[in-house]
Design a protein around this motif. Structure first.
Motif, PDB file in Angstrom:
ATOM      1  N   MET A   1      47.829  30.013  47.640  1.00 18.03           N
ATOM      2  CA  MET A   1      47.536  30.378  49.032  1.00 18.03           C
ATOM      3  C   MET A   1      47.705  29.193  49.965  1.00 18.03           C
ATOM      4  SD  MET A   1      44.069  32.065  50.556  1.00 18.03           S
ATOM      5  CE  MET A   1      43.925  32.442  52.296  1.00 18.03           C
ATOM      6  N   THR A 251      41.255  35.457  42.128  1.00 22.02           N
ATOM      7  CA  THR A 251      42.593  35.965  42.437  1.00 22.02           C
ATOM      8  C   THR A 251      43.197  35.309  43.660  1.00 22.02           C
ATOM      9  OG1 THR A 251      41.565  37.790  43.656  1.00 22.02           O
ATOM     10  CG2 THR A 251      42.206  38.213  41.379  1.00 22.02           C
ATOM     11  N   GLU A 252      42.394  34.684  44.514  1.00 22.10           N
ATOM     12  CA  GLU A 252      42.939  33.991  45.683  1.00 22.10           C
ATOM     13  C   GLU A 252      43.468  32.610  45.338  1.00 22.10           C
ATOM     14  OE1 GLU A 252      39.814  34.064  48.555  1.00 22.10           O
ATOM     15  OE2 GLU A 252      40.520  35.946  49.454  1.00 22.10           O
ATOM     16  N   GLU A 253      43.241  32.149  44.122  1.00 27.02           N
ATOM     17  CA  GLU A 253      43.764  30.856  43.705  1.00 27.02           C
ATOM     18  C   GLU A 253      45.249  30.966  43.379  1.00 27.02           C
ATOM     19  OE1 GLU A 253      41.453  29.681  40.387  1.00 27.02           O
ATOM     20  OE2 GLU A 253      39.605  29.358  41.538  1.00 27.02           O
ATOM     21  N   THR A 254      45.974  29.873  43.577  1.00 30.45           N
ATOM     22  CA  THR A 254      47.390  29.835  43.230  1.00 30.45           C
ATOM     23  C   THR A 254      47.538  29.859  41.714  1.00 30.45           C
ATOM     24  OG1 THR A 254      47.818  28.553  45.215  1.00 30.45           O
ATOM     25  CG2 THR A 254      49.539  28.565  43.542  1.00 30.45           C
ATOM     26  N   ILE A 255      48.554  30.561  41.237  1.00 33.78           N
ATOM     27  CA  ILE A 255      48.802  30.619  39.806  1.00 33.78           C
ATOM     28  C   ILE A 255      49.188  29.235  39.306  1.00 33.78           C
ATOM     29  CG2 ILE A 255      50.215  31.635  37.989  1.00 33.78           C
ATOM     30  CD1 ILE A 255      50.588  34.073  39.750  1.00 33.78           C
ATOM     31  N   ASP A 303      46.182  40.216  35.988  1.00 33.29           N
ATOM     32  CA  ASP A 303      46.079  40.509  37.422  1.00 33.29           C
ATOM     33  C   ASP A 303      46.766  41.821  37.766  1.00 33.29           C
ATOM     34  OD1 ASP A 303      44.673  38.236  37.809  1.00 33.29           O
ATOM     35  OD2 ASP A 303      46.232  37.124  38.866  1.00 33.29           O
ATOM     36  N   ALA A 382      44.861  40.185  47.484  1.00 38.02           N
ATOM     37  CA  ALA A 382      44.890  38.799  47.000  1.00 38.02           C
ATOM     38  C   ALA A 382      45.758  38.671  45.756  1.00 38.02           C
ATOM     39  CB  ALA A 382      43.466  38.325  46.713  1.00 38.02           C
ATOM     40  N   ILE A 383      45.720  39.670  44.874  1.00 42.69           N
ATOM     41  CA  ILE A 383      46.559  39.640  43.673  1.00 42.69           C
ATOM     42  C   ILE A 383      48.031  39.688  44.042  1.00 42.69           C
ATOM     43  CG2 ILE A 383      47.226  40.963  41.624  1.00 42.69           C
ATOM     44  CD1 ILE A 383      44.295  41.810  41.371  1.00 42.69           C
ATOM     45  N   ARG A 386      49.045  36.484  45.625  1.00 45.77           N
ATOM     46  CA  ARG A 386      49.103  35.437  44.605  1.00 45.77           C
ATOM     47  C   ARG A 386      50.443  35.455  43.881  1.00 45.77           C
ATOM     48  NH1 ARG A 386      45.331  34.934  39.178  1.00 45.77           N
ATOM     49  NH2 ARG A 386      45.337  32.657  39.044  1.00 45.77           N
ATOM     50  N   HIS A 387      51.041  36.638  43.783  1.00 38.53           N
ATOM     51  CA  HIS A 387      52.359  36.764  43.158  1.00 38.53           C
ATOM     52  C   HIS A 387      53.478  36.794  44.212  1.00 38.53           C
ATOM     53  CE1 HIS A 387      49.727  37.968  39.864  1.00 38.53           C
ATOM     54  NE2 HIS A 387      50.731  37.748  39.048  1.00 38.53           N
ATOM     55  N   ARG A 388      53.170  36.269  45.397  1.00 35.67           N
ATOM     56  CA  ARG A 388      54.146  36.124  46.487  1.00 35.67           C
ATOM     57  C   ARG A 388      54.744  37.468  46.897  1.00 35.67           C
ATOM     58  NH1 ARG A 388      57.421  30.525  44.911  1.00 35.67           N
ATOM     59  NH2 ARG A 388      55.562  29.258  44.601  1.00 35.67           N
TER      60      ARG A 388
END
Length: 423
Positions: A1, A251-255, A303, A382-383, A386-388
Motif C-alpha cells: 500500500m 490484508t492491507e500490508e504489502t505482499i 487471501d 484491501a485484498i 494488495r494484489h494490485r
C-alpha cells in the motif's frame, strides 16, 4: 500500500508538472509565432504605404515602432517582391529587385498559390503575403521571405521543449529520491495503527477468554439463564470482530517477497462455490457459477480464498428470496475478471461507494440479523488492492454486482481454454 501511495504521489506530481509545462511550451510557441507574423504584417504594410520601400528619401526610422523597427539596414536584410495585378487578377508588373531566389516562373507559381488561398493575408510555404486593393480596381501583392524569422521561432520552440524534457527528468528523479521521505510520516502512522490493532486484539482476547470461562463457571453453579446466553453471544461477537480487525490490518500490508505463489484461481472459485451452494439453497436461493478453466494468478492463495468467501457470504446474506447468485471468473488477455452478483431490491445507488467503508452498513437492522459488522467488504477491497487490482460495485435493474479486476501472471500452467460451471 505504501509503495502504491508513493507512486501515486510521484505520478500526480509529474502530471501536474507536465500539464503546466505543456501549457507553457504551447504558449511560448504560439505566442512567438504570433509575434513573428505580426511583425511581418507590419513590415508588409509599411512597404505598401511607402510605395515598395521601407525608408523613402528624407524620412528617418521611428525607434518607437515596437512592432517593426525600420533601420537603414532593413532594406538590405529583408527579402521580398511586389506584384501588380489587374482587376482580373492578371500579372501587370513584377518587382524582383529585393529578392534573388525567384524568377518569372517561380513567381507565377507563388502568385497562383496566393490567389487560391482566397485571403488578403496568409502564408505560402515560408513566405508571408499581403494583398492590397489599388485605385485602378486591381491589387498589389507583396510577398516577404520569412524563412529566417520562422526558423528562429521554431528553434526557440525546440529549445523550450528540450529544456522542458530535461526539467521533467530532473523533477522525476528528485521526486523518486524524496518521495519516500515525503510519505514517511504517513507510512509510520499507518504502521503504528496496524500495530495498535494487533496489540489491542491480543490484549482484548485475554479478558474475553476470562469472561467466557467465568460464564461457564456461573452456568455450572447457577444453571443456564437468558442473561448468560446473551453474554456469551456478545463475547462471541466481540471475538469475531477482533479477528476481522486483525485480518483487515494484515490484508492491507504489502505482499512480502517470497510470500506469493502461482495458483489456480479457477480451482479456488469452484471450491468456494461448492461450499456456499448449500448455504444459498438453505436460504431458498440458487448459486450459479461460470468459471473459465486454467485461470492463474500470482499472489497469496489464502487471501483469494478469503475474497471469494467474503463476496459469496455477502451475496448469500443479502440476496432476495428465490433469487439467483451468480459467480463468474473470466479472462481477457492478461486481465482476470471476477464478479459476484445477486438480486437485492431497494438499494440506494448513492450509497454504493460507501459499501467499502469500514463499519458502514446500509441496513443496520438487517446486518444485526445476519451478523455483519461492515468490515467484510473493506477486507475484500484491501485484498484486491494488495494484489494490485481494483474492486468496484454496480447496481442496475435490482441486481448488485461486485467486480474485481486482477492481472494474470505471464507464466501458464495447463490448458486455459474451456470453462466449468454448475447450478
Amino acid at each position: 500500500m505504501i509503495r502504491s501511495l508513493r507512486w501515486k504521489f510521484i505520478w500526480l506530481a509529474m502530471l501536474s508538472l507536465l500539464g503546466t509545462m505543456t501549457v507553457l511550451c504551447v504558449s511560448i510557441g504560439v505566442g512567438n509565432h504570433w509575434i513573428t507574423t505580426r511583425r511581418v504584417d507590419r513590415a508588409i504594410s509599411l512597404l505598401h504605404q511607402n510605395g515598395g520601400t521601407f525608408l523613402p528619401p528624407g524620412v528617418t526610422f521611428d525607434p518607437s515602432d515596437f512592432e517593426f523597427q525600420v533601420t537603414p539596414e532593413t532594406a538590405f536584410e529583408t527579402r521580398y517582391f511586389i506584384v501588380e495585378l489587374t482587376e482580373q487578377r492578371e500579372v501587370k508588373a513584377v518587382d524582383l529587385e529585393h529578392i534573388a531566389a525567384f524568377d518569372r516562373h517561380s513567381v507565377t507559381e507563388t502568385i497562383s498559390k496566393v490567389i487560391q488561398t482566397g485571403g488578403s493575408r496568409g502564408y505560402v510555404d515560408y513566405y508571408r503575403f499581403g494583398l492590397f486593393p489599388s485605385e485602378d480596381g486591381g491589387s498589389t501583392m507583396i510577398v516577404m521571405d520569412c524563412f529566417l524569422m520562422l526558423q528562429a521561432a521554431d528553434n526557440m520552440l525546440r529549445i523550450t521543449v528540450i529544456i522542458f524534457c530535461v526539467c521533467a527528468l530532473i523533477v522525476f528523479l528528485l521526486l523518486l529520491f524524496f518521495s519516500g521521505r515525503a510519505i514517511r510520516p504517513f507510512a509510520e502512522n499507518l504502521e503504528r495503527q496496524r500495530q495498535f490493532v494487533t496489540d489491542a486484539s491480543h490484549e482484548l482476547k485475554t479478558p474475553l477468554s476470562i469472561l467466557s470461562a467465568d460464564l461457564d463457571l456461573l452456568s455450572d453453579s447457577c444453571g443456564e439463564s437468558r442473561w448468560l446466553g446473551s453474554a456469551r453471544t456478545q463475547i462471541a461477537r466481540l471475538d469475531k470482530l477482533i479477528r476481522n480487525l486483525v485480518e483487515l490490518a494484515r490484508t492491507e500490508e504489502t505482499i512480502r517477497e517470497g510470500a506469493s505463489e502461482v495458483f489456480s484461481l479457477s480451482d479456488i472459485a469452484l471450491a468456494s462455490a461448492e461450499v456456499f451452494a448449500p448455504l444459498a439453497e438453505a436460504e431458498g436461493n440458487t448459486l450459479a457459477a461460470e468459471v473459465a478453466a486454467g485461470v492463474e494468478l500470482r499472489g497469496v492463495q489464502d487471501d483469494l480464498f478469503r475474497l471469494f468467501s467474503i463476496l459469496l457470504d455477502n451475496a448469500v446474506k443479502y440476496c432476495d428470496a428465490g433469487g439467483t447468485i451468480r459467480l463468474s471468473v473470466s479472462q481477457r488477455g492478461r486481465t482476470v475478471r471476477l464478479s459476484v452478483s445477486n438480486p437485492c431490491a431497494g438499494l440506494n445507488p448513492a450509497q454504493l461507494p460507501r459499501y467499502f467503508d469500514r463499519f458502514y452498513r446500509a441496513d443496520s437492522s438487517r446486518s444485526r440479523t445476519t451478523g455483519g459488522y461492515g468490515i467484510g467488504l473493506s477486507t475484500a477491497r484491501a485484498i484486491v488492492a494488495r494484489h494490485r487490482g481494483r474492486l468496484t460495485n454496480h447496481y442496475a435493474n435490482g441486481i448488485i454486482t461486485f467486480t474485481a479486476l486482477l492481472t494474470q501472471v505471464n507464466e501458464k500452467r495447463g490448458n486455459t481454454s474451456g470453462s466449468r460451471g454448475f447450478l
